[in-house]
Design a protein around this motif. Sequence first.
Motif, PDB file in Angstrom:
ATOM      1  N   LEU A   1       0.844  -1.196   0.000  1.00  0.00           N
ATOM      2  CA  LEU A   1       0.000   0.000   0.000  1.00  0.00           C
ATOM      3  C   LEU A   1       0.882   1.250   0.000  1.00  0.00           C
ATOM      4  CD1 LEU A   1      -2.907   1.177   0.302  1.00  0.00           C
ATOM      5  CD2 LEU A   1      -2.504   1.143   2.784  1.00  0.00           C
ATOM      6  N   GLU A   2       0.651   2.133  -0.956  1.00  0.00           N
ATOM      7  CA  GLU A   2       1.374   3.413  -0.978  1.00  0.00           C
ATOM      8  C   GLU A   2       0.580   4.443  -0.188  1.00  0.00           C
ATOM      9  OE1 GLU A   2       2.668   4.971  -4.676  1.00  0.00           O
ATOM     10  OE2 GLU A   2       4.296   3.489  -4.860  1.00  0.00           O
ATOM     11  N   VAL A   3       1.250   5.087   0.764  1.00  0.00           N
ATOM     12  CA  VAL A   3       0.611   6.041   1.665  1.00  0.00           C
ATOM     13  C   VAL A   3       1.313   7.383   1.516  1.00  0.00           C
ATOM     14  CG1 VAL A   3      -0.028   6.541   4.050  1.00  0.00           C
ATOM     15  CG2 VAL A   3       0.097   4.162   3.258  1.00  0.00           C
ATOM     16  N   ALA A   4       0.582   8.376   1.086  1.00  0.00           N
ATOM     17  CA  ALA A   4       1.165   9.706   0.915  1.00  0.00           C
ATOM     18  C   ALA A   4       1.232  10.415   2.267  1.00  0.00           C
ATOM     19  CB  ALA A   4       0.329  10.517  -0.069  1.00  0.00           C
ATOM     20  N   ILE A   5       2.417  10.889   2.622  1.00  0.00           N
ATOM     21  CA  ILE A   5       2.624  11.638   3.861  1.00  0.00           C
ATOM     22  C   ILE A   5       2.611  13.129   3.514  1.00  0.00           C
ATOM     23  CG2 ILE A   5       4.095  11.995   5.869  1.00  0.00           C
ATOM     24  CD1 ILE A   5       2.944   9.159   5.597  1.00  0.00           C
ATOM     25  N   PRO A   6       1.733  13.910   4.117  1.00  0.00           N
ATOM     26  CA  PRO A   6       1.663  15.339   3.784  1.00  0.00           C
ATOM     27  C   PRO A   6       2.945  16.065   4.184  1.00  0.00           C
ATOM     28  CG  PRO A   6       0.315  14.849   5.709  1.00  0.00           C
ATOM     29  CD  PRO A   6       0.750  13.529   5.162  1.00  0.00           C
ATOM     30  N   PRO A   7       3.237  17.197   3.554  1.00  0.00           N
ATOM     31  CA  PRO A   7       4.446  17.966   3.907  1.00  0.00           C
ATOM     32  C   PRO A   7       4.483  18.288   5.400  1.00  0.00           C
ATOM     33  CG  PRO A   7       3.443  18.830   1.915  1.00  0.00           C
ATOM     34  CD  PRO A   7       2.483  17.821   2.457  1.00  0.00           C
ATOM     35  N   GLY A   8       5.605  17.971   6.024  1.00  0.00           N
ATOM     36  CA  GLY A   8       5.749  18.208   7.456  1.00  0.00           C
ATOM     37  C   GLY A   8       4.936  17.270   8.314  1.00  0.00           C
ATOM     38  N   GLY A   9       4.308  16.264   7.717  1.00  0.00           N
ATOM     39  CA  GLY A   9       3.478  15.329   8.475  1.00  0.00           C
ATOM     40  C   GLY A   9       4.305  14.416   9.369  1.00  0.00           C
ATOM     41  N   LYS A  10       3.713  14.034  10.479  1.00  0.00           N
ATOM     42  CA  LYS A  10       4.385  13.175  11.438  1.00  0.00           C
ATOM     43  C   LYS A  10       3.892  11.747  11.289  1.00  0.00           C
ATOM     44  CE  LYS A  10       5.617  12.958  16.347  1.00  0.00           C
ATOM     45  NZ  LYS A  10       5.480  13.630  17.668  1.00  0.00           N
ATOM     46  N   VAL A  11       4.805  10.790  11.440  1.00  0.00           N
ATOM     47  CA  VAL A  11       4.481   9.369  11.367  1.00  0.00           C
ATOM     48  C   VAL A  11       4.832   8.725  12.704  1.00  0.00           C
ATOM     49  CG1 VAL A  11       4.975   7.166  10.244  1.00  0.00           C
ATOM     50  CG2 VAL A  11       4.892   9.269   8.886  1.00  0.00           C
ATOM     51  N   ILE A  12       3.898   7.920  13.230  1.00  0.00           N
ATOM     52  CA  ILE A  12       4.129   7.149  14.455  1.00  0.00           C
ATOM     53  C   ILE A  12       3.915   5.683  14.110  1.00  0.00           C
ATOM     54  CG2 ILE A  12       3.365   6.690  16.816  1.00  0.00           C
ATOM     55  CD1 ILE A  12       2.407   9.566  16.985  1.00  0.00           C
ATOM     56  N   ALA A  13       4.966   4.875  14.252  1.00  0.00           N
ATOM     57  CA  ALA A  13       4.900   3.449  13.933  1.00  0.00           C
ATOM     58  C   ALA A  13       5.036   2.647  15.219  1.00  0.00           C
ATOM     59  CB  ALA A  13       5.998   3.074  12.955  1.00  0.00           C
ATOM     60  N   VAL A  14       4.067   1.767  15.442  1.00  0.00           N
ATOM     61  CA  VAL A  14       4.053   0.944  16.651  1.00  0.00           C
ATOM     62  C   VAL A  14       3.657  -0.470  16.250  1.00  0.00           C
ATOM     63  CG1 VAL A  14       1.660   1.570  17.168  1.00  0.00           C
ATOM     64  CG2 VAL A  14       3.119   0.724  19.000  1.00  0.00           C
ATOM     65  N   SER A  15       4.185  -1.454  16.943  1.00  0.00           N
ATOM     66  CA  SER A  15       3.899  -2.839  16.575  1.00  0.00           C
ATOM     67  C   SER A  15       3.873  -3.723  17.816  1.00  0.00           C
ATOM     68  CB  SER A  15       4.949  -3.367  15.587  1.00  0.00           C
ATOM     69  OG  SER A  15       6.199  -3.529  16.230  1.00  0.00           O
ATOM     70  N   ASP A  16       3.431  -4.956  17.606  1.00  0.00           N
ATOM     71  CA  ASP A  16       3.542  -6.025  18.599  1.00  0.00           C
ATOM     72  C   ASP A  16       2.908  -5.664  19.938  1.00  0.00           C
ATOM     73  OD1 ASP A  16       5.534  -8.190  17.319  1.00  0.00           O
ATOM     74  OD2 ASP A  16       6.194  -6.181  16.751  1.00  0.00           O
ATOM     75  N   LEU A  17       1.647  -5.244  19.892  1.00  0.00           N
ATOM     76  CA  LEU A  17       0.901  -5.032  21.132  1.00  0.00           C
ATOM     77  C   LEU A  17       0.369  -6.353  21.679  1.00  0.00           C
ATOM     78  CD1 LEU A  17       0.797  -2.130  19.694  1.00  0.00           C
ATOM     79  CD2 LEU A  17      -1.235  -1.760  21.083  1.00  0.00           C
ATOM     80  N   HIS A  18       0.108  -7.315  20.798  1.00  0.00           N
ATOM     81  CA  HIS A  18      -0.386  -8.643  21.190  1.00  0.00           C
ATOM     82  C   HIS A  18      -1.569  -8.516  22.147  1.00  0.00           C
ATOM     83  CE1 HIS A  18       2.918 -10.902  19.283  1.00  0.00           C
ATOM     84  NE2 HIS A  18       3.670  -9.861  19.624  1.00  0.00           N
ATOM     85  N   LEU A  19      -2.547  -7.736  21.754  1.00  0.00           N
ATOM     86  CA  LEU A  19      -3.693  -7.475  22.624  1.00  0.00           C
ATOM     87  C   LEU A  19      -4.515  -8.744  22.818  1.00  0.00           C
ATOM     88  CD1 LEU A  19      -4.865  -4.021  21.199  1.00  0.00           C
ATOM     89  CD2 LEU A  19      -3.388  -4.464  23.180  1.00  0.00           C
ATOM     90  N   PRO A  20      -4.789  -9.154  24.062  1.00  0.00           N
ATOM     91  CA  PRO A  20      -5.564 -10.365  24.337  1.00  0.00           C
ATOM     92  C   PRO A  20      -7.056 -10.065  24.347  1.00  0.00           C
ATOM     93  CG  PRO A  20      -4.761  -9.455  26.387  1.00  0.00           C
ATOM     94  CD  PRO A  20      -4.248  -8.543  25.296  1.00  0.00           C
TER      95      PRO A  20
END
Length: 453
Positions: A12-31
Motif C-alpha cells: 500500500l502506498e501512503v502519501a505523507i503530507p508535507p511536514g506530516g508526522k508518522v508514528i509506527a508501533v507494533s507487537d501489542l499482542h492485545l488479548p
Amino acid sequence: MPAPRPDIADLLEVAIPPGGKVIAVSDLHLPPVRTDVSGRSCETLARHLAEAPDRVTVVLAGDVVELLGFPEATATDIMRAHEDLCAALLAVIARGGQVIYAIGNHDGDLAWDVKAADAVREMTGAKLCLSADLVLDDGRKVRVEHGHQLDPYNCFHDPRNALDTPIGHHIVREVIPRIEWLGRGWVDGAHEMADPTDFPSFVGSRMVYRKLGRHLWWLIAIPLAILILVRVPLITSFRSRYPDTDAWVQRGELLGYGAIADLLMLAAVVGILARRAWLSISALALDERGYGQNHAARQRAADLVADGYHGFISGHTHHPQLAATATGFYANSGSCTSVVEGIGGRFGLPPAYVRNQQICWVEFTGDQVDLVSARVELPGATRMERFAARGRNPHSDTPVRVASWPAGPDWPPADKKADRKKPAQNDPLVQRNAQAPPASRGPGDLYGPRGKP
C-alpha cells in the motif's frame, strides 16, 4: 466458487503530507481480556496520539491483535476490550490523519478472514495491507513491514491461505502451552520470551534460580546458626563462670569457624557448577540471540536503501533499534507488551530471565527519526532473580527518546549491539559504526528519571 477474501493490498502506498508526522508501533499482542499490561500500553499510546498533530499518520506494524495465541477469540472481542485505543485511532482520522495496519504473523488471520478484517477496519478506521510504502512529499519512500517474512520460523508461503501455518504457529499454539503446563512455576513466561530461539538458556537460568536456588537456603541458615551457637558461650560469659570449659569452648569455636569456611567453599563450588551448567545449556541456542535477531531486517534495510529508499521500519523481534545504514536508516519499533529476556547476572551469575513490559514506538517528521522506549518492571521474579538483575536494566520506566537519526545516538549502544558477542562482519550497520566516529550527544538527546541508558 472460492471463498471471499478481504480487500487488502500487498503493498500500500501512503502519501505523507508535507511536514506530516508518522508514528509506527507494533507487537501489542492485545488479548481478548484486558490485562494490566495491555491496558497500560493502550492508555500510553492513546494519550500520546491525543497529543499528536492533526495530520499524523499512525502505522500499526503488525501483531496488534493476538489471534494466534487465542484462536477461540475474535478480532471484535479483542478490540472491544481495548476501546480506548480504538477511540484514539478513530480520533486521529477525525482530525485529518490516517491509520495504516500492516499485518503480522500473530494477526495473520486478517489476510484471509473477511469478518476479522472488517471488524478491525470498522473499529480502528485503518487501511489494511501486508506492507506499506510511506511516500514523503519529496518522493522518498520508507518501507514498513512487520518483519516476520524475514524469519524462517514464521514466514508465510501464501499469507492469504488459511492452511499456511509456519512452524512458529505450531510452537505458539501447541508446544509452549504444554511446556508451561509441565513446568508450571519455573518456566512461566516462556511464551513471552523476546528470544524464543534462546529457550535452552532460559531453561538453564530458571533451573539455577528457581530449582537449585530453592534448596540453597541452608547454605545461609546453617552457617548463621553455627555462628550464633559458637558465640553464645562468649555472650553469656561461660568462660568466666565455668573456667574448666575454656578448652571446649575454644574447640567449639574452631569447629564452628571451620564449618563456616567449608560451607562457604561449598557455596562457591555450587555457584561455579551452576554457571558452567547454564553455559553448557545456553550453548544449544537455536538461532541468533538478542539484537542479532534484527540482522536480516538490517540487511533488508541496506538493500532497500541501495534501491533508493529512505529507510525501513519493522517489528516482530521485540528488540527496538535505530541506526543508519548507508544514506538511510533502519528502525525496529520493538513492542508494547510484556517480554521475558535475560538480564546479565551480577558477580558472574547466569542472566536472570525476568518479565518487563516494553513500551516502544518509532516516530519521524521529515528527516528526523526518533525511537521512544521504556521498560516497566512486572512482578513474578524470585528474590535471587531480582538480585541478579538489579541495576542491569538500562531503560527508563517512562517512555523517553533513546535514539535519533541522523544526529544520533544509535540504539542500542555499541556495546549492546552484538549481545556481548563478536558482530557479524557483513552486517551493514556494524560496518557503518566501525567506520564512523562516535555520535555526539546533545543535552536533549537522552532524558528521563534514570538518566541516559
